[in-house]
Design a protein around this motif. Sequence first.
Motif, PDB file in Angstrom:
ATOM      1  N   ILE A 263      25.596  41.693  14.170  1.00  0.00           N
ATOM      2  CA  ILE A 263      24.544  42.059  13.220  1.00  0.00           C
ATOM      3  C   ILE A 263      24.308  43.555  13.399  1.00  0.00           C
ATOM      4  CG2 ILE A 263      22.152  41.714  12.497  1.00  0.00           C
ATOM      5  CD1 ILE A 263      22.241  38.940  13.678  1.00  0.00           C
ATOM      6  N   LYS A 298      17.656  38.110  15.287  1.00  0.00           N
ATOM      7  CA  LYS A 298      17.397  37.220  14.150  1.00  0.00           C
ATOM      8  C   LYS A 298      16.947  35.885  14.735  1.00  0.00           C
ATOM      9  CE  LYS A 298      20.191  37.052  10.515  1.00  0.00           C
ATOM     10  NZ  LYS A 298      21.323  36.700   9.609  1.00  0.00           N
ATOM     11  N   TYR A 312      12.144  32.020   8.963  1.00  0.00           N
ATOM     12  CA  TYR A 312      13.298  32.887   9.158  1.00  0.00           C
ATOM     13  C   TYR A 312      12.804  34.298   9.445  1.00  0.00           C
ATOM     14  CZ  TYR A 312      15.534  29.009   6.660  1.00  0.00           C
ATOM     15  OH  TYR A 312      15.954  27.770   6.275  1.00  0.00           O
ATOM     16  N   ASP A 314      14.179  38.119  10.105  1.00  0.00           N
ATOM     17  CA  ASP A 314      15.282  39.089  10.092  1.00  0.00           C
ATOM     18  C   ASP A 314      14.797  40.411  10.674  1.00  0.00           C
ATOM     19  OD1 ASP A 314      17.150  37.381   8.963  1.00  0.00           O
ATOM     20  OD2 ASP A 314      16.552  37.885   6.917  1.00  0.00           O
ATOM     21  N   LYS A 316      15.921  44.615  11.887  1.00  0.00           N
ATOM     22  CA  LYS A 316      16.820  45.739  11.669  1.00  0.00           C
ATOM     23  C   LYS A 316      16.873  46.575  12.946  1.00  0.00           C
ATOM     24  CE  LYS A 316      17.684  49.673   8.582  1.00  0.00           C
ATOM     25  NZ  LYS A 316      17.176  50.435   7.425  1.00  0.00           N
TER      26      LYS A 316
END
Length: 827
Positions: A263, A298, A312, A314, A316
Motif C-alpha cells: 500500500i 488499513k 473500513y 483507509d 495515507k
Amino acid sequence: MKYFWLFATLFISNFLFSQTKIKGQVIDFDTTIPIAFAKITHDGKTITTDWEGKFAVDVIVFEKPIIASYKGYYDKSAYAKKSTALLLIKLITNSKERKAELYTHQKVNTIIKKVIDNKKKNQPEHVFKSFEYKNYEYLKVSANPDSISSKIDTIYKRNLFGKQKIKLDSSNYRFKKLVEKNHIYQTEKVNLIQHNEKGTKETILASRMAGFKQPLYEYLGLHLVSYSVYENPFEILETPMQNPISNFGRKLYNYTLIDSTTIDNRKVYRIYFQPKKLRANRLRGLLYVDAATFAVAKAHYRVYGIVNINAYYDFKYLKEHQIWFPEKTVFNVQKGTNTDDLKILGSTIQFNNSIEEGISKNASDQAYLTIESTPFDVAFNTNFVISEPKIKIEVPESSLSQPEKYWAPFTKDINDKRKSNTYISLDSLSMASKIEHKLFLGRKIINGYFPISLIDVDLRSIVKYNNFEGFRLGIGGVTNNKLAENYKIGFYGAYGLKDREFKYGISPSYLVDKKSETWVTASYSDDLEEIAQTSFATDSRRFRIYDPRPINISTFYNIRTSALSLESKILPKTNSYFSVSQNYIQPLFEYTYVNNNKIYTDYNITSVQFAIQWNPFSNYMRTPMGMIENEKRHPKFSFQVMQTLPDVVENDFTFTKVDFKTFYEIPYLSGHKSSVLLQAGWAFGDIPLTHMYSIAPNNINRDAILQRITFAGKNSFETMYYNEFFSNRYASLQLRHTFNKVNLAYKIAPEFSVVTRMAWGEMDNTEKHIGLPFNTLERGFYESGIEANKIFKGLGITAFFRYGPYQLPRFDDNLSIKISYFLDLGI
C-alpha cells in the motif's frame, strides 16, 4: 493428422466449457456468522474461504460433493447444481471440540505485539504536538432498488382471537419506486477537528439535514464508530468493545497471517483476527500492518449479530512525517439475525422482524445506513488555542445557514442523481408531515411538557393518585421562549378529592447567563411530600404517564416552603444546584418527635442545600439551544448535602444530610444490558422521622398476595412494606440484567430482566420517635426477582421474593407480584 487436431481442439473446448463456477459461503449453523478461511475440498482440490467465509469453486461433476471443514465443527458435504446462485454451507459445532481454543502462531503474535508496543510512535495524537483538519461526513439511508421485489402480495394476518385478515400488501412496490428516485434519508456536515495537549475538540462548520431547516443536534454529536483504530475500548454503535490491538485484546482474539501486499509502495502484512470463542459477536476483521513501522495502514472491521456492521479505515502514508494518517472511513449497517423490530437513529432506519430463510425481499430488510468521512486540509504542529476543551463539540449558529455554493466542492459523486433528489423530496415531505414540529413536541413531551401558545403545560400535574389525597386533579406549567428567553414563570395548582385540600406553588426564574445555563429562581409552595423519601435535586425530569409508588402511600406531611435557588452548568460535565429554604412541616399521621425534652408535632426547618451531578465520562456539545450530553457514558455520580441553619429565623433543629448515588450501565451489541445502582445516605444531628431514609418501599401490608398486587416502581424495593424500616444512615445496591425481547405469541413479546436488590441501615435514638412503629436494617435486607416487561401494549408483570435476615415467617408474605407499565413515546 489435421482431423486429429480438430477433434482434440473440440474435446478440450468441450471440457473447459463444461466447468461451472459455483459461488458459496460457509456460515455457523446457529449464529449465521461467516466462517473465515475454512477449507473447501472438491474433486481432490482444496481451497480456503476468504475472511467473509465466501468461496468460488469450479465444478465439473455435480455428483461429487463440496466438503467444508473447520476446526471445532463437523465436516459438511454439499451438492451444487448448475442453477445454484449461492451455495450456503452451514457448519454444526462439534461438541467434543467445542472448547478447543484456536492458537495464534508465534510469528503473527510477534507482529501484533509490535503493533501494540509502537502505538505511541504511530498515533497522530502522540506523534504531533498539535494537528487539525477539516472533515466532510455524509450519511445516507438507502437501498438497492434491484434487491427489492416489486410484487404486490396477498398477506394473511391473525388477530388476538385467532381470526385471519386478508389484504393486499403493496409496501415493497412503493418502497422500490421510492428508492429508484431518491435515498430514504441523508444528511451532511463539515467539521473542524483540532488536537493539542489539552485534548481534542470538534467544531461544526456546516450542516444540513434533508427535511429540516435546523439540524437534529443529537445527530451532530453522534459517533457510531471510533475515530481511531488505536482506541481502547473500540466503540461500535456507541458500544465499547476490546480492541484487537490491545494487551487485553490479545487474550480474546486469534490472529492469522494471511500474506503480504503493498500500500503506497510500502510492504504491509495482511492479518485476519477473530474471537477465540468463535460464536462470540465481537469484532472480526483484517488489519494491514506496515512491515517497517508496525502501524495500521488499513483496517476492515465486522460485527455479526442483530445488525451486521462493517467499518473500513483507509490511511495515507505521509513520507515527510513517516506516519499513516486517516484518508477515509466508511461505516455501514445492515439487518442481521434480529427477529425483532430494530430502529437506528429513532425511526430513520428500521428493520422489521423477519425469520424467513434465504435472501429476503422485504423492503425494510434491504435498507442500509452508510456514513462516509473524508478528511482534508490537514495541518500539523500549528499554533491554535482550544477554548473549553471539556466541551467536545461546538455548534455555532453560523454553521446552520451555509449557502448552497458552500456544498458544491463536496458533491463529488456526480453519478448519484438520487442525492439531489433526496433533499427536494424530503424537504417537501417534512413540510407535509410537519416532522420538525413533531420532533419539537417530542423533546417537550419527553421532559413532561406540552406547549400551548406561551405556556408549556406540565403533563404530570393534570391527574395523580395516592392513598391520602385520592385522585389529585390539577393544572401546572411554565412560560416558554415565545414569551421571553431570559425569564420564565412556573406554577401549579391541585385539589385532592379525598383530603379536600388545595395545593399550589409558583416559581419565577431569571436567566443569569445563557452560556452556562445559569438560572436564579424564587419559589413558594404549599403541598404534600412523602415521609422519608430520598430525591436528588439534579435528577432529570423524564416523562412518565404515572408515578406508581405513591398510589398506596398514606403517610405524608404538609410542607410550606419559601426558597431561593441557583441552578447552573458552569462546571464542565456537571449540573449543580444551590438553595436556601424555610419550611414549615406538619406530619399528617400520628407522630411526635421528642428532642431535648421538648415535644414536637409540627416544626420549622431552615436549611441550605447543595447538589451536583457529575458525568465525567460523558461528552458534551454546545448548541444554540443549549448544552447536550451527546455521548452518555457511565458511571455517573450524584452528590448532595443539606445543612440546617441554627439560630436562624424559625429553625427548630440542627442536622446534616449527605446523599450519594452512582449509576453504571453496560450495553452489549447483542441487545442485552447490565446496570448497577449504588446509593447511600447519612443524616446526623437532631433529625425528625420526616427527613430520615425509608429506602423506597413499595409493598402494602395486606394478607393475601392478590390484594397486594399494585404497580411496580422503577428502582423501589417491591417486597419491603411501607413504613417498615427507617434509618438515619443506609447503603443500597441494585443489580439488573436485561435480555432481548422474546416472541411468545401474536404481539406478545416480553422483555425479561433479572434483578437483585439489597440494603443496610442503622438508626440512632429510636426512642425519640413516637407514634409510628418501625424496624431498622442493621442485618441487611435482600430481595431478588424477575421482570417480564412490555408483554403487551407496554404492560408487564414482575415477581420478587424476599429472603435473608428479615424474611417473614409466612412464605407468601415474602412474595410480591406487581404490574409494570412502560410508555413508548416513539421518539
